[in-house]
Design a protein around this motif. Structure first.
Motif: not given
Length: 489
Positions: A18-30
């Motif tokens: 969860v941390i890796w997926v959400v973190g990666f998607v967050s970076v892409l989103f930001v």
């Protein structure tokens, strides 16, 4: 049976996924949002700029068209008046005609230089105006030298410049009413080119002000008009002092943020400038009127210009955070569901570690890697159980044999102890026999001279008896020693 500890659960596979997926998607989103916001801000800024410019241009065209109509009508009447300067008696009809043909004109005045028509007195002025109660009714007043008009703006400014010119708005009190008007004045020349008077067409500034003050491309924006002398002639009443002080300071202070805007407006330039009025940042857009030389300006707060951008930003952030939260929950649910057998295997491994090898692991019908691992773990558990059972059986056999060996060993030791006791007993008897033989021999040697044959024979028999006993015991000892040696071998 304990499950994963708190520290382990924080570093569990589900949490890490969860941390890796959400973190990666967050970076892409930001990253995507920053790029989008940058382009959106620029687009909204350009759109707002274009909207304000278009509003100014449209208003300027509408007002200029009206002013052009007044100018055209005034020029046409100016030409007629100059051709008929020798007919002063028709000037009232010409004024009436000008008002009748041009509904935008509130009133008009034909005034002559003092002494131009002596028959009418020193001053001669023809003034036509619309009836305040009924604009279709036109009233004409002819001044017979009773009123001094040469100091009025609409008169001396055109004469001073010796050209057609628009007069900055001024207060006019006529017929008991106060109104703000502006005038378009044209000097009158006789056939010799001498100045003989002024034709002035007056229009009300009410429609002009209403139109300007209605300019609101944004909710909190407001418009104003600057005259040729740099003073505001139309403005929102509530901000008159602030506006007037702002422009007065801007003219006098070259370092002021509004200096460029004030100078540009006064010189009739088109453009915009960033300003700070009342502690708030904004942009002022300005555009000149081609006919009158005034400049109309719209002050737009920055918060209004970017209000849609800020709304979009807030909405996007809310949607993004909600999306990331839903993504985290979805990943948590999916990971928990997909990796649930792993927790089952962890529990099984704990049970096995605690010695509970008889609890079977369920068969998994999943065809993915997790199902494969569970089934392989089940086979491993069964194999370990079988090996442990074999080891247990072998241990039992070895234990039984060990018990038998221990018993045999004890028996052997007991036998050895008994043999040792027998040998010790036989050794003692042999020692007694040897001592008896030795004592007999010593006695025989001591008394041999005094002994008779019978006594000698008795001693010999005694020595022989003890010798036989010793020989018998020695033989038994040799037999026991041979048997013990064979037992050791």
């Amino acid at each position: 049976m304990k499950r994963l500890t708190e520290k382990q659960s924080r570093h569990s596979l589900t949490t890490q996924v969860v941390i890796w997926v959400v973190g990666f998607v967050s970076v892409l989103f930001v990253t995507a949002l920053l790029i989008m916001f940058d382009h959106a801000r620029e687009s909204i800024y350009q759109e707002a700029m274009e909207k304000a410019r278009q509003t100014l241009r449209t208003t300027e065209l509408r007002i200029d068209n009206t002013l052009n109509e007044v100018e055209t009508a005034t020029r046409s009447m100016h030409w007629t008046i100059e051709k008929r300067l020798n007919q002063p008696e028709i000037m009232d009809s010409l004024c009436t005609q000008l008002l009748r043909e041009n509904p935008h004109i509130l009133s008009c005045t034909i005034a002559f230089e003092p002494g131009t028509y002596p028959q009418f007195g020193i001053y001669h002025e023809v003034y036509a105006h619309r009836n305040p109660a009924d604009s279709t009714q036109i009233e004409v007043t002819i001044n017979g030298g009773k009123q001094l008009y040469t100091r009025e703006k609409w008169y001396f400014i055109p004469l001073h410049h010796e050209k057609p010119i628009w007069i900055d708005p001024y207060v006019d009190v006529e017929h008991g009413e106060t109104s703000i008007i502006t005038s378009y004045g044209m000097p009158l020349h006789d056939k010799d080119g001498e100045l003989v008077g002024v034709l002035s067409a007056h229009i009300s500034m009410k429609w002009f002000a209403d139109l300007v003050l209605s300019l609101q491309p944004f909710p909190n924006s407001h418009a104003s008009v600057m005259g040729t002398d740099g003073h505001l002639i139309i403005h929102p009443d509530s901000t008159l002092e602030a506006h007037q002080a702002f422009f007065s300071e801007a003219f006098n202070d070259p370092t002021s943020e509004g200096h460029l805007a004030a100078i540009s407006m006064k010189t009739g330039l088109i453009g915009h400038s960033e300003i700070k009025m009342g502690g708030k940042k904004g942009i002022i857009f300005y555009h000149p009127f081609e006919n009158a030389g005034w400049s109309v300006a719209i002050v737009c707060p920055e918060s209004d210009i970017f209000s849609s951008y800020y709304s979009l930003q807030r909405l996007t952030i809310i949607i993004s955070l909600s999306g990331l939260l839903l993504l985290a929950l979805f990943c948590l649910f999916i990971s928990h569901y997909q990796l649930k057998p792993l927790q089952y295997l962890v529990d099984a491994a704990h049970r096995m570690a605690n010695g509970h090898l008889d609890e079977p692991v369920d068969v998994s019908h999943r065809t993915d890697e997790v199902g494969y691992v569970q089934n392989e773990f089940r086979q491993m558990q069964q194999s370990i159980s079988h090996h442990i059972a074999d080891i247990t059986n072998l241990t039992d056999v070895l234990r039984q044999r060990n018990e038998d060996l221990k018993l045999a060993y004890e028996q052997a030791r007991e036998a050895d102890r008994m043999k040792d006791a027998v040998i010790l007993n036989m050794s003692d008897r042999m020692e007694q026999s040897v001592k008896a033989i030795h004592a007999t021999v010593a006695d025989f040697r001591q008394h041999v001279a005094d002994m008779d044959a019978n006594e000698c024979r008795q001693m010999a028999d005694k020595i022989q008896k003890h010798s036989e006993i010793t020989t018998e015991l020695l033989g038994n000892l040799l037999d026991i020693a041979d048997k013990k040696e064979e037992g050791c071998l």
